[in-house]
Write a protein that holds these residues in place. Structure first.
Motif, PDB file in Angstrom:
ATOM      1  N   PHE A 189       0.854  -1.261  -0.070  1.00 45.56           N
ATOM      2  CA  PHE A 189      -0.163   0.003   0.099  1.00 45.56           C
ATOM      3  C   PHE A 189       0.754   1.028   0.023  1.00 45.56           C
ATOM      4  O   PHE A 189       0.242   2.224  -0.063  1.00 45.56           O
ATOM      5  N   ARG A 190       2.202   1.038   0.424  1.00 47.03           N
ATOM      6  CA  ARG A 190       3.120   2.061   0.081  1.00 47.03           C
ATOM      7  C   ARG A 190       3.525   2.782  -1.195  1.00 47.03           C
ATOM      8  O   ARG A 190       3.419   1.715  -2.147  1.00 47.03           O
ATOM      9  N   PRO A 191       3.761   3.929  -1.457  1.00 46.80           N
ATOM     10  CA  PRO A 191       3.502   5.080  -0.566  1.00 46.80           C
ATOM     11  C   PRO A 191       2.002   5.867  -0.752  1.00 46.80           C
ATOM     12  O   PRO A 191       2.194   6.992  -0.293  1.00 46.80           O
ATOM     13  N   PHE A 192       1.154   5.136  -1.188  1.00 50.62           N
ATOM     14  CA  PHE A 192      -0.096   5.730  -1.330  1.00 50.62           C
ATOM     15  C   PHE A 192      -1.007   5.839  -0.346  1.00 50.62           C
ATOM     16  O   PHE A 192      -1.918   6.750  -0.079  1.00 50.62           O
ATOM     17  N   ARG A 193      -0.723   4.844   0.954  1.00 46.86           N
ATOM     18  CA  ARG A 193      -1.573   5.131   1.996  1.00 46.86           C
ATOM     19  C   ARG A 193      -0.795   5.141   3.160  1.00 46.86           C
ATOM     20  O   ARG A 193       0.369   4.350   3.153  1.00 46.86           O
ATOM     21  N   GLU A 194      -1.084   5.600   4.510  1.00 46.84           N
ATOM     22  CA  GLU A 194      -0.304   5.224   5.590  1.00 46.84           C
ATOM     23  C   GLU A 194      -0.697   3.710   5.861  1.00 46.84           C
ATOM     24  O   GLU A 194      -2.002   3.388   5.985  1.00 46.84           O
ATOM     25  N   VAL A 195       0.168   3.125   6.519  1.00 46.69           N
ATOM     26  CA  VAL A 195      -0.086   1.768   6.716  1.00 46.69           C
ATOM     27  C   VAL A 195       0.665   1.283   7.958  1.00 46.69           C
ATOM     28  O   VAL A 195       1.647   1.736   8.473  1.00 46.69           O
ATOM     29  N   SER A 196       0.030   0.173   8.639  1.00 46.82           N
ATOM     30  CA  SER A 196       0.243  -0.166  10.081  1.00 46.82           C
ATOM     31  C   SER A 196      -0.048  -1.710  10.256  1.00 46.82           C
ATOM     32  O   SER A 196      -1.002  -1.885   9.185  1.00 46.82           O
ATOM     33  N   TYR A 197       0.459  -2.482  11.216  1.00 48.56           N
ATOM     34  CA  TYR A 197       0.194  -3.672  11.201  1.00 48.56           C
ATOM     35  C   TYR A 197       0.280  -3.911  12.784  1.00 48.56           C
ATOM     36  O   TYR A 197       0.982  -3.175  13.447  1.00 48.56           O
ATOM     37  N   ILE A 198      -0.450  -4.979  13.231  1.00 52.52           N
ATOM     38  CA  ILE A 198      -0.591  -5.223  14.575  1.00 52.52           C
ATOM     39  C   ILE A 198       0.322  -6.443  15.073  1.00 52.52           C
ATOM     40  O   ILE A 198       0.532  -7.434  14.052  1.00 52.52           O
ATOM     41  N   GLY A 203      -3.379 -16.302  22.105  1.00 55.18           N
ATOM     42  CA  GLY A 203      -2.965 -17.693  22.048  1.00 55.18           C
ATOM     43  C   GLY A 203      -2.443 -17.891  20.629  1.00 55.18           C
ATOM     44  O   GLY A 203      -2.549 -17.173  19.624  1.00 55.18           O
ATOM     45  N   GLU A 204      -1.774 -18.996  20.355  1.00 50.69           N
ATOM     46  CA  GLU A 204      -1.066 -19.365  19.080  1.00 50.69           C
ATOM     47  C   GLU A 204      -1.746 -19.177  17.987  1.00 50.69           C
ATOM     48  O   GLU A 204      -1.249 -19.081  16.831  1.00 50.69           O
ATOM     49  N   LYS A 205      -3.172 -19.547  17.908  1.00 55.62           N
ATOM     50  CA  LYS A 205      -3.954 -19.312  16.607  1.00 55.62           C
ATOM     51  C   LYS A 205      -4.908 -18.397  16.831  1.00 55.62           C
ATOM     52  O   LYS A 205      -5.832 -18.105  15.671  1.00 55.62           O
ATOM     53  N   ASP A 206      -4.867 -17.418  17.572  1.00 57.44           N
ATOM     54  CA  ASP A 206      -5.853 -16.184  17.945  1.00 57.44           C
ATOM     55  C   ASP A 206      -5.687 -15.103  16.971  1.00 57.44           C
ATOM     56  O   ASP A 206      -4.598 -14.639  16.426  1.00 57.44           O
ATOM     57  N   SER A 207      -6.774 -14.718  16.589  1.00 53.43           N
ATOM     58  CA  SER A 207      -6.882 -13.482  15.802  1.00 53.43           C
ATOM     59  C   SER A 207      -6.613 -12.172  16.759  1.00 53.43           C
ATOM     60  O   SER A 207      -6.646 -12.320  18.037  1.00 53.43           O
ATOM     61  N   PRO A 208      -5.891 -11.265  16.492  1.00 49.66           N
ATOM     62  CA  PRO A 208      -5.760 -10.177  17.480  1.00 49.66           C
ATOM     63  C   PRO A 208      -6.843  -9.682  18.298  1.00 49.66           C
ATOM     64  O   PRO A 208      -6.685  -8.933  19.354  1.00 49.66           O
ATOM     65  N   ILE A 209      -8.211  -9.872  17.777  1.00 52.57           N
ATOM     66  CA  ILE A 209      -9.333  -9.293  18.697  1.00 52.57           C
ATOM     67  C   ILE A 209     -10.064 -10.393  19.286  1.00 52.57           C
ATOM     68  O   ILE A 209     -10.979 -10.278  20.217  1.00 52.57           O
ATOM     69  N   ASP A 210      -9.364 -11.717  19.384  1.00 47.77           N
ATOM     70  CA  ASP A 210     -10.156 -12.869  20.373  1.00 47.77           C
ATOM     71  C   ASP A 210      -9.834 -12.908  21.580  1.00 47.77           C
ATOM     72  O   ASP A 210     -10.795 -13.428  22.294  1.00 47.77           O
ATOM     73  N   LYS A 211      -9.025 -11.954  22.118  1.00 47.78           N
ATOM     74  CA  LYS A 211      -8.913 -11.940  23.538  1.00 47.78           C
ATOM     75  C   LYS A 211      -9.708 -10.813  24.475  1.00 47.78           C
ATOM     76  O   LYS A 211      -9.407 -10.571  25.458  1.00 47.78           O
ATOM     77  N   GLY A 212     -10.503 -10.219  23.463  1.00 45.32           N
ATOM     78  CA  GLY A 212     -11.606  -9.303  24.172  1.00 45.32           C
ATOM     79  C   GLY A 212     -11.049  -7.606  23.980  1.00 45.32           C
ATOM     80  O   GLY A 212     -10.089  -7.476  23.495  1.00 45.32           O
ATOM     81  N   TYR A 213     -11.750  -7.148  24.362  1.00 46.26           N
ATOM     82  CA  TYR A 213     -11.598  -5.497  24.120  1.00 46.26           C
ATOM     83  C   TYR A 213     -10.274  -4.776  24.877  1.00 46.26           C
ATOM     84  O   TYR A 213      -9.761  -4.140  23.857  1.00 46.26           O
ATOM     85  N   LYS A 214      -9.907  -5.184  25.967  1.00 46.65           N
ATOM     86  CA  LYS A 214      -8.916  -4.679  26.547  1.00 46.65           C
ATOM     87  C   LYS A 214      -7.630  -5.020  25.629  1.00 46.65           C
ATOM     88  O   LYS A 214      -6.841  -4.046  25.385  1.00 46.65           O
ATOM     89  N   VAL A 215      -7.541  -6.017  25.291  1.00 47.66           N
ATOM     90  CA  VAL A 215      -6.207  -6.453  24.618  1.00 47.66           C
ATOM     91  C   VAL A 215      -6.175  -6.105  23.326  1.00 47.66           C
ATOM     92  O   VAL A 215      -5.352  -5.565  22.827  1.00 47.66           O
ATOM     93  N   TRP A 216      -7.345  -6.106  22.856  1.00 46.73           N
ATOM     94  CA  TRP A 216      -7.595  -5.520  21.278  1.00 46.73           C
ATOM     95  C   TRP A 216      -7.043  -4.112  21.171  1.00 46.73           C
ATOM     96  O   TRP A 216      -6.634  -3.667  20.407  1.00 46.73           O
ATOM     97  N   SER A 217      -7.500  -3.348  22.294  1.00 53.15           N
ATOM     98  CA  SER A 217      -7.375  -1.986  22.297  1.00 53.15           C
ATOM     99  C   SER A 217      -5.947  -1.559  22.577  1.00 53.15           C
ATOM    100  O   SER A 217      -5.413  -0.865  22.088  1.00 53.15           O
ATOM    101  N   TYR A 218      -5.328  -2.520  23.255  1.00 52.86           N
ATOM    102  CA  TYR A 218      -3.776  -2.159  23.667  1.00 52.86           C
ATOM    103  C   TYR A 218      -3.139  -2.641  22.172  1.00 52.86           C
ATOM    104  O   TYR A 218      -2.110  -1.890  22.002  1.00 52.86           O
ATOM    105  N   LEU A 219      -3.454  -3.694  21.565  1.00 53.92           N
ATOM    106  CA  LEU A 219      -2.505  -4.098  20.435  1.00 53.92           C
ATOM    107  C   LEU A 219      -2.728  -2.963  19.359  1.00 53.92           C
ATOM    108  O   LEU A 219      -1.903  -2.749  18.520  1.00 53.92           O
ATOM    109  N   MET A 220      -3.967  -2.333  19.356  1.00 58.32           N
ATOM    110  CA  MET A 220      -4.197  -1.189  18.318  1.00 58.32           C
ATOM    111  C   MET A 220      -3.417  -0.161  18.615  1.00 58.32           C
ATOM    112  O   MET A 220      -2.883   0.662  17.524  1.00 58.32           O
TER     113      MET A 220
END
Length: 230
Positions: free
Chosen positions: A189-198, A206-223
């Motif tokens: 996406f560079r240089p056309f957009r600002e990009v980031s990753y978690i 957990g080993e197969k979790d999506s970044p949002i699977d552990k609930g709101y607090k963990v997701w907010s921290y990772l974001m």
């Protein structure tokens, strides 16, 4: 040479006629609100015991292009019975030519100034649940961003919108993939957009979790501590 069609075949909501127009209780137990499940037209197939995720076309957003069914069996039951975890009810659907949830998210992406790219449908539903039905995420159907998906985002997402890659934990830790692989995907996406990753630096998932699977607090921290790509 790829001579397959360059767009998916389109269907109407009549394709959902044989399903129960309600989500399975296991989806609610995983943290998806009934309101959001209805917003995405999530259904249930009692004959095959599958949660139904309709995929709507990213341009003709009232037309269905794919119907994905996820078994309600546990991983142990899947291993014992050999039941496929996912079942495609529409053959020939190419997920690389679409993005799950864009039909809903397109309304909120501009006001949130970002688009979040998850792998799977449930992650999108959870992000919308956290944001009371006003999410800004889509699912790619995997952890690579296709050329068509990149081009679609660059063409249809406002210039001031950040692209956030939110791949599952196993992509972050696999030897053949890992952080450098995610950065390479983000670079599309560079240089056309600002990009980031978690990136789960402190092993909160957990080993197969999506970044949002552990609930709101963990997701907010990772974001909050996502990594930018130059």
């Amino acid at each position: 040479f790829d001579n397959r069609p360059k767009e998916n075949r389109k269907y109407t909501d009549a394709e959902l006629g044989t399903f129960v127009q309600l989500p399975h209780k296991s989806l609610i137990e995983e943290g998806v609100s009934p309101k959001v499940a209805k917003q995405f037209n999530v259904c249930f197939d009692p004959r095959k015991n599958r949660i139904i995720f309709p995929h709507y076309d990213w341009i003709d957003t009232d037309k269905i292009v794919g119907i994905k069914g996820r078994t309600t069996q546990t991983q142990d039951e899947i291993d014992m019975t050999g039941t496929p975890k996912y079942w495609n009810y529409i053959s020939g659907y190419r997920k690389t030519l679409n993005m799950y949830g864009y039909n809903v998210a397109k309304e909120y992406i501009p006001e949130r100034s970002k688009i979040i790219l998850f792998e799977g449908e449930k992650s999108v539903l959870k992000e919308f649940t956290f944001n009371r039905g006003k999410g800004c995420s889509v699912a790619l159907g995997g952890h690579t961003v296709s050329e068509e998906q990149v081009n679609f985002i660059l063409k249809n997402i406002p210039l001031d919108c950040e692209v956030v890659l939110a791949f599952d934990k196993d992509v972050m830790t696999k030897e053949e993939e890992g952080e450098s692989f995610i950065v390479d995907e983000a670079q599309k996406f560079r240089p056309f957009r600002e990009v980031s990753y978690i990136y789960d630096k402190y092993d909160l998932l957990g080993e197969k979790d999506s970044p949002i699977d552990k609930g709101y607090k963990v997701w907010s921290y990772l974001m909050k501590y996502r990594k930018g790509v130059k």
